[in-house]
Motif scaffolding. Sequence first.
Motif, PDB file in Angstrom:
ATOM      1  N   ALA A 117       0.827  -1.212   0.000  1.00  0.00           N
ATOM      2  CA  ALA A 117       0.000   0.000   0.000  1.00  0.00           C
ATOM      3  C   ALA A 117       0.857   1.256   0.000  1.00  0.00           C
ATOM      4  N   ALA A 118       2.097   1.145   0.464  1.00  0.00           N
ATOM      5  CA  ALA A 118       2.991   2.301   0.433  1.00  0.00           C
ATOM      6  C   ALA A 118       3.647   2.463  -0.930  1.00  0.00           C
ATOM      7  N   MET A 119       3.503   1.468  -1.773  1.00  0.00           N
ATOM      8  CA  MET A 119       4.193   1.446  -3.064  1.00  0.00           C
ATOM      9  C   MET A 119       3.288   1.707  -4.249  1.00  0.00           C
ATOM     10  N   VAL A 120       2.021   1.460  -4.073  1.00  0.00           N
ATOM     11  CA  VAL A 120       1.122   1.516  -5.224  1.00  0.00           C
ATOM     12  C   VAL A 120      -0.114   2.334  -4.854  1.00  0.00           C
ATOM     13  N   PRO A 121      -0.496   3.282  -5.700  1.00  0.00           N
ATOM     14  CA  PRO A 121      -1.700   4.066  -5.399  1.00  0.00           C
ATOM     15  C   PRO A 121      -2.953   3.225  -5.651  1.00  0.00           C
ATOM     16  N   PRO A 122      -4.075   3.670  -5.111  1.00  0.00           N
ATOM     17  CA  PRO A 122      -5.325   2.917  -5.314  1.00  0.00           C
ATOM     18  C   PRO A 122      -5.653   2.659  -6.777  1.00  0.00           C
ATOM     19  N   HIS A 123      -5.236   3.557  -7.641  1.00  0.00           N
ATOM     20  CA  HIS A 123      -5.568   3.382  -9.061  1.00  0.00           C
ATOM     21  C   HIS A 123      -4.492   2.613  -9.817  1.00  0.00           C
ATOM     22  N   GLY A 124      -3.541   2.042  -9.100  1.00  0.00           N
ATOM     23  CA  GLY A 124      -2.456   1.322  -9.734  1.00  0.00           C
ATOM     24  C   GLY A 124      -2.570  -0.185  -9.589  1.00  0.00           C
ATOM     25  N   ALA A 125      -1.482  -0.871  -9.942  1.00  0.00           N
ATOM     26  CA  ALA A 125      -1.476  -2.335  -9.894  1.00  0.00           C
ATOM     27  C   ALA A 125      -0.120  -2.863  -9.461  1.00  0.00           C
ATOM     28  N   VAL A 126      -0.156  -4.084  -8.944  1.00  0.00           N
ATOM     29  CA  VAL A 126       1.030  -4.827  -8.543  1.00  0.00           C
ATOM     30  C   VAL A 126       1.119  -6.068  -9.417  1.00  0.00           C
TER      31      VAL A 126
ATOM     32  N   ALA B 272       4.223  -1.604  -9.099  1.00  0.00           N
ATOM     33  CA  ALA B 272       5.127  -2.413  -8.281  1.00  0.00           C
ATOM     34  C   ALA B 272       5.098  -3.855  -8.746  1.00  0.00           C
ATOM     35  N   VAL B 273       6.138  -4.567  -8.354  1.00  0.00           N
ATOM     36  CA  VAL B 273       6.226  -6.013  -8.568  1.00  0.00           C
ATOM     37  C   VAL B 273       6.394  -6.647  -7.196  1.00  0.00           C
TER      38      VAL B 273
ATOM     39  N   LEU C  89       9.031   0.778 -11.501  1.00  0.00           N
ATOM     40  CA  LEU C  89       8.208  -0.013 -10.586  1.00  0.00           C
ATOM     41  C   LEU C  89       8.962  -0.246  -9.285  1.00  0.00           C
ATOM     42  N   ARG C  90       8.229  -0.271  -8.180  1.00  0.00           N
ATOM     43  CA  ARG C  90       8.796  -0.668  -6.910  1.00  0.00           C
ATOM     44  C   ARG C  90       8.876  -2.199  -6.856  1.00  0.00           C
ATOM     45  N   LEU C  91       9.780  -2.703  -6.028  1.00  0.00           N
ATOM     46  CA  LEU C  91       9.919  -4.162  -5.899  1.00  0.00           C
ATOM     47  C   LEU C  91       9.730  -4.578  -4.449  1.00  0.00           C
ATOM     48  N   HIS C  92       8.735  -5.418  -4.250  1.00  0.00           N
ATOM     49  CA  HIS C  92       8.434  -5.967  -2.926  1.00  0.00           C
ATOM     50  C   HIS C  92       8.769  -7.451  -2.903  1.00  0.00           C
ATOM     51  N   MET C  93       9.270  -7.906  -1.770  1.00  0.00           N
ATOM     52  CA  MET C  93       9.536  -9.331  -1.598  1.00  0.00           C
ATOM     53  C   MET C  93       8.732  -9.860  -0.419  1.00  0.00           C
TER      54      MET C  93
ATOM     55  N   ASP D 248      12.799  -2.974  -2.608  1.00  0.00           N
ATOM     56  CA  ASP D 248      12.501  -1.766  -1.835  1.00  0.00           C
ATOM     57  C   ASP D 248      12.002  -2.087  -0.435  1.00  0.00           C
ATOM     58  N   ALA D 249      11.234  -3.163  -0.327  1.00  0.00           N
ATOM     59  CA  ALA D 249      10.705  -3.534   0.986  1.00  0.00           C
ATOM     60  C   ALA D 249      10.545  -5.044   1.042  1.00  0.00           C
TER      61      ALA D 249
END
Lengths: 338, 338, 338, 338
Positions: free
Chosen positions: A67-76, A134-135, A164-168, A194-195
């Motif tokens: 939620a810190a990486m992607v806005p409500p109108h975005g996608a992961v 984000a991914v 894109l942000r990268l989450h693991m 990133d996180a």
Amino acid sequence: MKFFSDNAAAVHPRIWAAMQAADAPDTAYDGDRLSQRLDAAFSETFGRPVTALWAATGTAANCLALAAMVPPHGAVVCHREAHIEVDEGGAPGFFTHGAKLILAEGDGAKLDPAAIAAAIDPIRPDVHQVQPHAVSITQASEYGRAYTPDEVSAIGALAKARGLRLHMDGARFANAVAHLGCTPAAVSADAGVDALSFGFIKNGGMSAEAIVFFSEGLADVVRFRRKRAGHLQSKGRYLAAQILAMLEGDLWLDNARVANAAAAEIAASARDRLIQPVEANEIFLTLSPAEAAALRAQGFEFYDWPAPAGAPGAARLVTSWSNDPAHVAALARALAAL
Amino acid sequence: MKFFSDNAAAVHPRIWAAMQAADAPDTAYDGDRLSQRLDAAFSETFGRPVTALWAATGTAANCLALAAMVPPHGAVVCHREAHIEVDEGGAPGFFTHGAKLILAEGDGAKLDPAAIAAAIDPIRPDVHQVQPHAVSITQASEYGRAYTPDEVSAIGALAKARGLRLHMDGARFANAVAHLGCTPAAVSADAGVDALSFGFIKNGGMSAEAIVFFSEGLADVVRFRRKRAGHLQSKGRYLAAQILAMLEGDLWLDNARVANAAAAEIAASARDRLIQPVEANEIFLTLSPAEAAALRAQGFEFYDWPAPAGAPGAARLVTSWSNDPAHVAALARALAAL
Amino acid sequence: MKFFSDNAAAVHPRIWAAMQAADAPDTAYDGDRLSQRLDAAFSETFGRPVTALWAATGTAANCLALAAMVPPHGAVVCHREAHIEVDEGGAPGFFTHGAKLILAEGDGAKLDPAAIAAAIDPIRPDVHQVQPHAVSITQASEYGRAYTPDEVSAIGALAKARGLRLHMDGARFANAVAHLGCTPAAVSADAGVDALSFGFIKNGGMSAEAIVFFSEGLADVVRFRRKRAGHLQSKGRYLAAQILAMLEGDLWLDNARVANAAAAEIAASARDRLIQPVEANEIFLTLSPAEAAALRAQGFEFYDWPAPAGAPGAARLVTSWSNDPAHVAALARALAAL
Amino acid sequence: MKFFSDNAAAVHPRIWAAMQAADAPDTAYDGDRLSQRLDAAFSETFGRPVTALWAATGTAANCLALAAMVPPHGAVVCHREAHIEVDEGGAPGFFTHGAKLILAEGDGAKLDPAAIAAAIDPIRPDVHQVQPHAVSITQASEYGRAYTPDEVSAIGALAKARGLRLHMDGARFANAVAHLGCTPAAVSADAGVDALSFGFIKNGGMSAEAIVFFSEGLADVVRFRRKRAGHLQSKGRYLAAQILAMLEGDLWLDNARVANAAAAEIAASARDRLIQPVEANEIFLTLSPAEAAALRAQGFEFYDWPAPAGAPGAARLVTSWSNDPAHVAALARALAAL
């Protein structure tokens, strides 16, 4: 003899001890001395300054980070079988306020740059289509597969190139690192993550995961969102105590090694049945209904799994730090004897 | 000598024991034997069939309950100083997807039917204005005030007449019931409450509150929403263990009585300073800056509080089951000596 | 000569006349005399009592309807190429507060009961997985394919059996009904549809679609949500006027027949190129880049489309009530001459 | 003789003409030639480069702007009687995903820096309390009061000092500017406003408001959110046409002047009854029930209003560009004759 989930495992004695040592009254929420030590402890583990927050579940850790990486109108972008897509009850949609998950394909529930590109390249860059921000990848994957440092780095490079942000999702990060024999940073911070949702609960903890932020600015937003999501526990010192005990002396790695070794022992007895290479603490193998019944009759508990094409059936076995070695050996023998 | 928050108190020994007794591997999430016993345990406590779910924080308990009662386009009536309005970081807005809080007035942070009616009567019943769907009251209130059975019943009757659901934030429900000397049902289920956030963490627990549903249909929705909010812990048995230990032999009442008695002892030594009647484990009193400094110099820790008109200053003192009786006596003496 | 979208078409003269006739000041929002006539007008069209609300876009109509059918923690089954999935910028996630879309497969962007079952049968009925609450189908589909009454009824029966609501995105409902020659109720209310987004904008309107509710209880929630979404226009009479003019004398059907006839004329000249049967006002055909360029050089405007396997290229042509018959004939000749 | 709302007024002939001139097919959504001219037209009006987007309602314009300024976990400061708080059905909560409105006080529904500071200064800067991120003021206010350039600038300066964004709800921006005789920039861009909801619908338009962005970065997010909210109309050229016609030759100012003059004429005949100074097109006056009945018996339509202390009753009268001058004169005479 329980091999159905590392979620069910017992809490490690050193975790109990650390929690009880935290019993003296202290400042509430995360103002206590233990919570205040998390940043330093994780900075040492990752060899660089990081910020870390506790959360009580992997779902919360994953979704607060996203939620810190992607806005409500975005996608992961995530794998079609990722936990956030399949097993979190729609939590990503809740925490992100309705962002989408874009599903990509890959063997062993792993992504690679080509799979990610294939998922996002057809998206027109206009307001009619939801844009990726984000991914998220899972280390180890839903099939117990580890991403090597090079593999994560390649995804990190793609993410950076695409903005894109990268989450693991590291619910089993410990098992992956133990298998790879690399530093924890090599498959995370060094590789463009990133996180990281750094899991401890499946690995001997009780109720504490960490969200480790390698990029600036994310943690500050998550602090507010963690409270807003009801995840800021008033006696946070008991969560911090668990995590600090896990990091101390690399208990997290020791526990993961025990679990991985048990998985390897079981896998070695069933080489021909393996559906996936065993790179963590999960074993996916073919098993006919009759064979499954025979194992269960001997007292082994595990989940059935969707069978691959041509197989009469399949099962998932999961080991943990708390499996009795005798049970592990017994299971290996039972599998060899089928 | 800590009197700043019951949130900071230690975990009760019987809670520790119960958690450790839960250590054997069991089914994950809330499929374990302990979680499965919650409905029965609370049904006995409340003298009727109820459904109960655990949650790790009072904020989560409150907001999960409210989200099952009010649609995103609706509103909840609460006191202007209610915890959900003032201290939950906007969690009601998150869990309800943007429902409003309609703020009502009342002495001691308590509502009554007239105050609720005054807040909602001016609302036009059209789509331009947000319509109330629920009322939330806090037992004991933010000022340590208890609602009597009659007072709750009057609010319950209003709620029913207006088609509103009634939620009770019971972070200090135990202290209120201990003070009133009534059955727990008398100020909840019998009085028209639909769902109760039954707090244990301030009362000797570590990380488990209960949401008790007296009305049908709510719990089923909350099960899904609890998971979606990342609040379905995988080792839920440790939360259930805490709650069951609290209910067993009425430990929750015993602990609350200890805390209330400590508060009464302190209050008795400072009758002229009391801003609010002491009906639970919180004492609000006038205290000049010099007096506050004098107490702190003696080792007493507490929070300053906004002073009422004409007073030179004020403070909040909170007791808990774990306060050392010697500390309580010392504080009483120190106050008397000011 | 524009064949790229019916969204671009002009407003029909009778719609202009009706809007201007509505110019006298009247009650704001939907309190005016015209808006108050919508229920009766649609009840006559569908041969039963229905409730109908205007909305300015198909996206709003679709998503307001869906949000009344599916809770935030639920899901809607739709086709992988449905407009709500592909072209609404994530609006379903916004209006439903994060509900998921479960994607099902089917030729011509149409679903059938088997495809829906294949998508939802693997979902475990537990809180870890998002449960379906509704199905949404598009009439005519994204590929200009019409569902027959029997086809809709079969889906309606499945939905009822599974406890799912059924929504129909009818952005081109008129074209489908005109093609089928059935009553509008036969492919909606009679067939188990709970709510229909009845499109007028592509069919000669300016800015008004209708949401028609065949099941009780849904419209009341949508009234509040329409306001909350900023879709309750203050001069709603101009929207109602458009819709009433469309229904009067079946202008909606007349316009759709004109558009369908134009599509049929074009399709007849390019039989061998058709990728999909032409059952509404869209033509999908194979077209090499050179052929496309040749048509464009003659002044025809249209969109390229992803080519099916083995084809050198493809295009989408869309007709509307406002195409000049000479342009249609010219396009037919040009295609035949390729 | 309708004086109850400018929402009910007719559409101005030059708006009709502009819409009809837009009838030729053009690119859909906001890709048409007219929508593409909005930035330039508003940049001329405001004397600097701005970005402008159309939206069909003031509620959508307000809430899309606010959602770009405040995160879901934040808050907007507004007047207790602001339209976004009282009359938008909870739309701010919907568009912002649950952000709060912090209510401030002020005569005439106007805010000033002291009132804003009084509302936000008590907020502790921690995660337990919702932090303000923006201020929203209404020009002219809900009571027809205009903010002078100095007044807006003072609020702008406070906002900047506190790190808050400043939004202006300009549903009656034209009336305020006409009254003040200043440039439109003097009470918006020059004064620190980040985004303005510039209303046209109450002022002779049909269905188009503009969101004008004076600060960079906001418009890009709103483009995505507008689509996601179902507010990107496919035939957007008809909205752009309305707005461009309004700006051309300052029709917006001319219409507002007519409405304001009518209000002034009425107010002059009832000086002793005025509850608020008349600075736009709204008149709030004391009126006993008998007097109200007498006026209504003469054919005047208007809304009752809550009476100030000591008054027997009150009413709101609203004028618009389309009031018949004879009706205005008649009302002035009737009031004088009471």
